[in-house]
Design a protein around this motif. Structure first.
Motif, PDB file in Angstrom:
ATOM      1  N   GLY B   6       0.926  -1.107  -0.002  1.00 53.00           N
ATOM      2  CA  GLY B   6      -0.029  -0.030  -0.040  1.00 53.00           C
ATOM      3  C   GLY B   6       0.867   1.211   0.141  1.00 53.00           C
ATOM      4  N   GLU B   7       2.101   1.118   0.870  1.00 45.65           N
ATOM      5  CA  GLU B   7       2.809   2.522   1.066  1.00 45.65           C
ATOM      6  C   GLU B   7       3.154   2.737  -0.477  1.00 45.65           C
ATOM      7  OE1 GLU B   7       4.189   5.327   3.190  1.00 45.65           O
ATOM      8  OE2 GLU B   7       3.175   3.749   3.975  1.00 45.65           O
ATOM      9  N   GLN B   8       3.852   1.831  -1.323  1.00 42.68           N
ATOM     10  CA  GLN B   8       4.418   1.922  -2.618  1.00 42.68           C
ATOM     11  C   GLN B   8       3.383   2.497  -3.451  1.00 42.68           C
ATOM     12  OE1 GLN B   8       7.372   1.525  -3.461  1.00 42.68           O
ATOM     13  NE2 GLN B   8       6.774   2.404  -5.411  1.00 42.68           N
ATOM     14  N   THR B   9       2.035   1.993  -3.407  1.00 47.49           N
ATOM     15  CA  THR B   9       1.039   2.388  -4.252  1.00 47.49           C
ATOM     16  C   THR B   9       0.683   3.974  -4.023  1.00 47.49           C
ATOM     17  OG1 THR B   9       0.055   0.132  -3.727  1.00 47.49           O
ATOM     18  CG2 THR B   9      -1.057   1.800  -5.533  1.00 47.49           C
ATOM     19  N   ILE B  10       0.797   4.356  -2.814  1.00 44.55           N
ATOM     20  CA  ILE B  10       0.351   5.369  -2.453  1.00 44.55           C
ATOM     21  C   ILE B  10       1.287   6.673  -2.782  1.00 44.55           C
ATOM     22  CG2 ILE B  10      -0.042   7.165  -0.364  1.00 44.55           C
ATOM     23  CD1 ILE B  10      -1.300   4.948   1.232  1.00 44.55           C
ATOM     24  N   SER B  11       2.443   6.234  -2.440  1.00 39.92           N
ATOM     25  CA  SER B  11       3.795   6.806  -3.011  1.00 39.92           C
ATOM     26  C   SER B  11       3.820   7.125  -4.483  1.00 39.92           C
ATOM     27  CB  SER B  11       5.043   6.624  -2.347  1.00 39.92           C
ATOM     28  OG  SER B  11       5.558   5.685  -3.186  1.00 39.92           O
ATOM     29  N   SER B  12       3.580   6.150  -5.184  1.00 34.11           N
ATOM     30  CA  SER B  12       3.421   6.294  -6.688  1.00 34.11           C
ATOM     31  C   SER B  12       2.440   7.030  -7.039  1.00 34.11           C
ATOM     32  CB  SER B  12       3.430   4.849  -7.245  1.00 34.11           C
ATOM     33  OG  SER B  12       2.312   4.389  -7.167  1.00 34.11           O
ATOM     34  N   TYR B  13       1.040   7.081  -6.457  1.00 34.48           N
ATOM     35  CA  TYR B  13       0.080   7.880  -6.776  1.00 34.48           C
ATOM     36  C   TYR B  13       0.479   9.402  -6.656  1.00 34.48           C
ATOM     37  CZ  TYR B  13      -4.460   9.851  -5.963  1.00 34.48           C
ATOM     38  OH  TYR B  13      -5.652  10.690  -6.026  1.00 34.48           O
ATOM     39  N   ILE B  14       1.127   9.668  -5.401  1.00 37.94           N
ATOM     40  CA  ILE B  14       1.441  10.914  -5.011  1.00 37.94           C
ATOM     41  C   ILE B  14       2.341  11.334  -6.314  1.00 37.94           C
ATOM     42  CG2 ILE B  14       2.581  12.443  -3.533  1.00 37.94           C
ATOM     43  CD1 ILE B  14       1.105  10.816  -1.350  1.00 37.94           C
ATOM     44  N   GLN B  15       3.405  10.666  -6.616  1.00 39.74           N
ATOM     45  CA  GLN B  15       4.492  10.880  -7.445  1.00 39.74           C
ATOM     46  C   GLN B  15       3.861  11.131  -8.914  1.00 39.74           C
ATOM     47  OE1 GLN B  15       7.501  10.910  -5.888  1.00 39.74           O
ATOM     48  NE2 GLN B  15       8.013  12.251  -7.573  1.00 39.74           N
ATOM     49  N   HIS B  16       2.811  10.225  -9.182  1.00 38.20           N
ATOM     50  CA  HIS B  16       2.238  10.496 -10.422  1.00 38.20           C
ATOM     51  C   HIS B  16       1.687  11.941 -10.827  1.00 38.20           C
ATOM     52  CE1 HIS B  16      -0.926   9.799 -13.507  1.00 38.20           C
ATOM     53  NE2 HIS B  16       0.014   9.166 -14.222  1.00 38.20           N
ATOM     54  N   HIS B  17       0.781  12.159  -9.507  1.00 39.77           N
ATOM     55  CA  HIS B  17       0.138  13.539  -9.401  1.00 39.77           C
ATOM     56  C   HIS B  17       1.109  14.642  -9.511  1.00 39.77           C
ATOM     57  CE1 HIS B  17      -4.092  13.164  -9.590  1.00 39.77           C
ATOM     58  NE2 HIS B  17      -4.000  12.010  -8.943  1.00 39.77           N
ATOM     59  N   LEU B  18       2.459  14.603  -8.992  1.00 35.66           N
ATOM     60  CA  LEU B  18       3.408  15.597  -8.913  1.00 35.66           C
ATOM     61  C   LEU B  18       4.360  15.720 -10.273  1.00 35.66           C
ATOM     62  CD1 LEU B  18       3.887  15.797  -5.148  1.00 35.66           C
ATOM     63  CD2 LEU B  18       2.475  17.221  -6.318  1.00 35.66           C
ATOM     64  N   THR B  19       4.330  15.066 -10.990  1.00 33.86           N
ATOM     65  CA  THR B  19       5.010  15.084 -12.149  1.00 33.86           C
ATOM     66  C   THR B  19       4.138  15.544 -13.379  1.00 33.86           C
ATOM     67  OG1 THR B  19       5.705  12.603 -11.521  1.00 33.86           O
ATOM     68  CG2 THR B  19       6.461  13.505 -13.703  1.00 33.86           C
ATOM     69  N   ASN B  20       5.052  16.422 -13.731  1.00 31.98           N
ATOM     70  CA  ASN B  20       4.575  17.306 -14.955  1.00 31.98           C
ATOM     71  C   ASN B  20       4.694  16.451 -16.297  1.00 31.98           C
ATOM     72  OD1 ASN B  20       5.840  19.904 -13.283  1.00 31.98           O
ATOM     73  ND2 ASN B  20       3.911  20.229 -14.294  1.00 31.98           N
ATOM     74  N   ALA B  21       3.717  16.977 -17.475  1.00 34.75           N
ATOM     75  CA  ALA B  21       3.680  16.332 -18.603  1.00 34.75           C
ATOM     76  C   ALA B  21       5.053  17.147 -19.129  1.00 34.75           C
ATOM     77  CB  ALA B  21       2.742  16.370 -19.308  1.00 34.75           C
ATOM     78  N   THR B  22       5.822  16.319 -19.751  1.00 33.77           N
ATOM     79  CA  THR B  22       7.044  17.048 -20.205  1.00 33.77           C
ATOM     80  C   THR B  22       7.681  16.808 -21.748  1.00 33.77           C
ATOM     81  OG1 THR B  22       8.651  15.229 -19.707  1.00 33.77           O
ATOM     82  CG2 THR B  22       8.276  17.386 -18.265  1.00 33.77           C
TER      83      THR B  22
END
Lengths: 156, 267
Positions: B6-22
């Motif tokens: 779960g920890e991994q999923t949450i952090s990747s979820y957050i990571q996904h939201h904080l990454t810009n489209a480049t």
């Protein structure tokens, strides 16, 4: 959190938006606002002036009304005075007329009475003479006895 | 969410939201989501205000004109009470900053998953990309590039006004002769003043970035960890954030005016 060319893009966008706003957005809007403010200020000043004018006019109207009332009262007063004067005068005239008429009547009556008296006296004298003639059974020389007759008439 | 990993999923979820489209590599990377949203919102601002400007009437204003005039009048009053010089630029600049930053901050109130999910669907069905590889960060002011672009623009204007009004000599004199007016402390003054000068745009941009980034992060955390409880919590945080959004826009505008009025005043 890395600085990259996005910054340049955003800087250009920022400059463009500010330039556009400065050229085409800000001046007309602020111009309209300021013009309307001026209009409202003018309108308020005009309404204030109008109010003052109205107040002045009201004062003037009140004054005129007062003056007119005073004049009317004056006129009525005068008319009353004049009316009573006329009535007095007429009464006076009526009185004097009446007195005159009465006096005339009296003098006419007096004259009539005097005339009648004279007439009566003459008739009585004639009667006396006629009576005396009868008594004496002779003719009295009227001319000779006229002094007696005259004395008789005076005694009547 | 499953307990295992779960920890991994949450952090990747957050990571996904904080990454810009480049797009692009290295320095020449463009955050296309930041650029697109900020430019769209910038056009929303100038076009909607332009529609009023084009048919501005001095008579009875319409509802939209009345609203725009309230905003313009508010900015105008703020500028007039702070900036005493005569400038054609300061007031429109302040208006642009206020409304633009406000609109960008307001993107924070759109549910965090909504636009990224939408983008993912478009990526999946339109371009055959895995939705997880489609990034979309919708709040431009949570991108330092955005806030630094604004503050650097303001910084350039500060330098420009300083030099325009005080001359190059006056501007430099302010840097080296200011707190201690003795020649052997000029080096110290210079150090101090240069730090102070650069601290202004730095604090200006980092304040806006920090506030919005933190707000966005908390929205994402709530969405990622709370399950059904996120509904009331989201509401509470959104209500609180509703204060921060216009406040940060106002602070950015106000400080811009203050810095520019400092730059154009003689000491």
């Amino acid at each position: 959190m890395n600085i990259n060319a996005t910054l340049l893009g955003e800087l250009i966008a920022f400059i463009f938006f500010v330039w556009f706003c400065m050229k085409f957005v800000w001046p007309p809007i602020i111009g309209a606002i300021e013009e309307r403010q001026q209009k409202i200020a003018d309108g308020l000043a005009a309404s204030e002036r109008g109010e003052k004018d109205l107040e002045l006019a009201q004062v003037k109207a009140t004054d005129q009304l007062k003056e007119a009332k005073a004049q009317a009262a004056d006129i009525i007063e005068q008319a009353k005075k004049r009316g009573s004067a006329i009535v007095d005068e007429e009464t006076q005239r009526g009185h004097s007329e009446r007195e005159k008429i009465i006096a005339q009547g009296f003098s006419e009556i007096e004259a009539e009475r005097n005339r009648t008296k004279e007439e009566l006296r003459k008739q009585v004298a004639a009667l006396a003479v006629a009576g005396a003639e009868k008594i004496l059974e002779r003719e009295i020389d009227a001319a000779a006895q006229s002094d007696i007759v005259a004395k008789l008439v005076a005694e009547l | 969410m499953a307990d295992t990993g779960g920890e991994q999923t949450i952090s990747s979820y957050i990571q996904h939201h904080l990454t810009n489209a480049t797009v692009g590599e290295g320095f020449w990377t463009f955050h296309i989501d930041t650029l697109a949203w900020s430019i769209v919102l910038g056009f929303v601002f100038i076009l909607s205000f332009r529609s009023v400007a084009k048919k501005a009437t001095t008579g009875v204003p319409g509802k939209w004109q009345a609203f725009v005039e309230i905003v313009v009048d508010f900015v105008n009053d703020t500028v007039k009470s702070t900036y005493h010089g005569k400038s054609e630029l300061i007031a429109p600049l302040a208006l642009t900053i206020f409304v633009w930053v406000l609109l960008m901050n307001l993107m924070d109130l759109i549910p965090v998953d909504f636009l990224p999910w939408f983008a993912g669907q478009i990526g999946y069905y339109g371009f055959g990309v895995d939705p997880h590889d489609v990034y979309m960060k919708v709040v431009p002011t949570t991108d330092v590039n955005m806030t630094f672009a604004l503050s650097i623009g303001v910084f350039i204007l500060m330098i420009f006004y300083s030099i325009k009004i005080k001359g190059v000599g006056g501007f430099l004199k302010e840097l080296y002769a200011h707190p201690f007016n003795t020649p052997w402390l000029y080096w110290f003054n210079f150090l101090l003043e240069v730090v102070a000068l650069f601290a202004k745009p730095l604090s200006l941009s980092l304040r806006l970035f920090g506030n919005l980034y933190a707000g966005e992060l908390i929205f994402i955390l709530i969405a990622g960890t709370m399950g059904l409880w996120q509904l009331p919590i989201h509401f509470i945080w959104a209500a609180f954030h509703l204060l921060i959004i216009p406040l940060q826009a106002f602070i950015f505008m106000m400080l811009t005016i203050v810095y520019l009025s400092l730059a154009s005043e003689e000491h």
